[in-house]
Design an enzyme around this catalytic site. Structure first.
Site, mmCIF file in Angstrom:
data_model
loop_
_atom_site.group_PDB
_atom_site.id
_atom_site.type_symbol
_atom_site.label_atom_id
_atom_site.label_comp_id
_atom_site.label_asym_id
_atom_site.label_seq_id
_atom_site.Cartn_x
_atom_site.Cartn_y
_atom_site.Cartn_z
ATOM 1 N N ASN A 107 73.951 56.137 23.985
ATOM 2 C CA ASN A 107 73.023 55.172 23.381
ATOM 3 C C ASN A 107 72.513 54.213 24.452
ATOM 4 O OD1 ASN A 107 71.672 53.726 21.267
ATOM 5 N ND2 ASN A 107 73.300 52.185 21.339
ATOM 6 N N HIS A 109 71.028 50.274 24.897
ATOM 7 C CA HIS A 109 70.995 49.003 24.171
ATOM 8 C C HIS A 109 70.440 47.917 25.110
ATOM 9 C CE1 HIS A 109 72.192 46.217 21.061
ATOM 10 N NE2 HIS A 109 72.636 45.418 22.000
HETATM 11 C C1 GRF Z 1 65.059 50.128 22.804
HETATM 12 O O1 GRF Z 1 64.947 48.767 23.088
HETATM 13 C C2 GRF Z 1 66.501 50.567 22.846
HETATM 14 O O2 GRF Z 1 67.251 49.880 23.788
HETATM 15 C C3 GRF Z 1 66.981 50.230 21.449
HETATM 16 O O3 GRF Z 1 65.873 50.550 20.619
HETATM 17 C C4 GRF Z 1 64.669 50.410 21.353
HETATM 18 C C5 GRF Z 1 63.897 51.676 21.200
HETATM 19 O O4 GRF Z 1 62.635 51.587 21.811
HETATM 20 N N1 GRF Z 1 68.178 50.948 21.118
HETATM 21 P P1 GRF Z 1 61.704 52.878 21.930
HETATM 22 O O5 GRF Z 1 61.505 53.401 20.514
HETATM 23 O O6 GRF Z 1 62.393 53.866 22.803
HETATM 24 O O7 GRF Z 1 60.421 52.391 22.516
#
Ligand code: GRF
Length: 188
Positions: A107, A109
């Site tokens: 994941n 984050h």
């Molecule tokens: C990102 O900020 C990621 O860290 C979090 O959700 C967001 C997804 O952004 N888990 P995207 O859809 O990849 O633009």
């Protein structure tokens, strides 16, 4: 033999795009077999179609998480998927699923975990006027935003507008996610 992965995402999909771009540029050796998405209007679906990647749309209104994940385990097993890459996937995975992909679910984050677990991590950093914002890529375990950390990095955001901050954090995410996947693949 290329390792096979599935990406799970619910939204814009800029991280999904970064992974696809890295594969297309040959800076990442990976085969994305499927995008799993729980929102029919998510832009990540358009991105997957553009990349010729199959999309599995799941509906949490019609099935229980247990039913969905049992089905997913079968589908992913048939596709020989070894890694699950979460990229803004907003549904919580059950222990059943996490156990069946132990240390194979990754994941990203937008915080320096363990700081700001859960949703709205960037918003919390903005609220606290943090001068530095982190990004973490980690293995997923049963607790929220908790598993072993693969890589972390930060960006300096002091003096930037909100728009610039989001842009900078996302740019870091895109680089860091690809780096993390490469690290994981090197370990095998
Ligand atoms: C990102 O900020 C990621 O860290 C979090 O959700 C967001 C997804 O952004 N888990 P995207 O859809 O990849 O633009």
């Amino acid at each position: 033999m290329l390792k096979k992965a599935a990406v799970f995402a619910s939204g814009n999909g800029s991280n999904f795009q970064a992974i696809c771009d890295a594969i297309n540029n040959k800076t990442l050796q990976l085969d994305i077999k499927i995008l799993v998405c729980d929102k029919e209007d998510a832009y990540v679906i358009d991105r997957a179609i553009e990349q010729d990647i199959d999309v599995l749309l799941i509906d949490y209104q019609k099935q229980t998480p247990f039913e969905i994940e049992s089905m997913l385990i079968t589908v992913l097993r048939d596709l020989k998927v070894e890694y699950i890459l979460l990229a803004g996937f907003l549904k919580k995975l059950t222990p059943l699923f996490i156990k069946s992909y132990h240390n194979k679910i990754i994941n990203i984050h937008p915080s320096l975990l363990p700081k700001y677990r859960g949703l709205h991590a960037i918003e919390q950093a903005l609220k606290n006027q943090d001068r530095i914002i982190g990004v973490t890529v980690h293995y997923v375990d049963e607790k929220l935003d908790n598993g072993p950390i693969i890589i972390q990095d930060t960006v300096e955001v002091f003096g930037l507008s909100e728009e610039e901050i989001y842009k900078k954090v996302h740019e870091l995410e895109h680089v860091l996610y690809v780096k993390a996947i490469n690290l994981v693949l090197e370990e095998v």
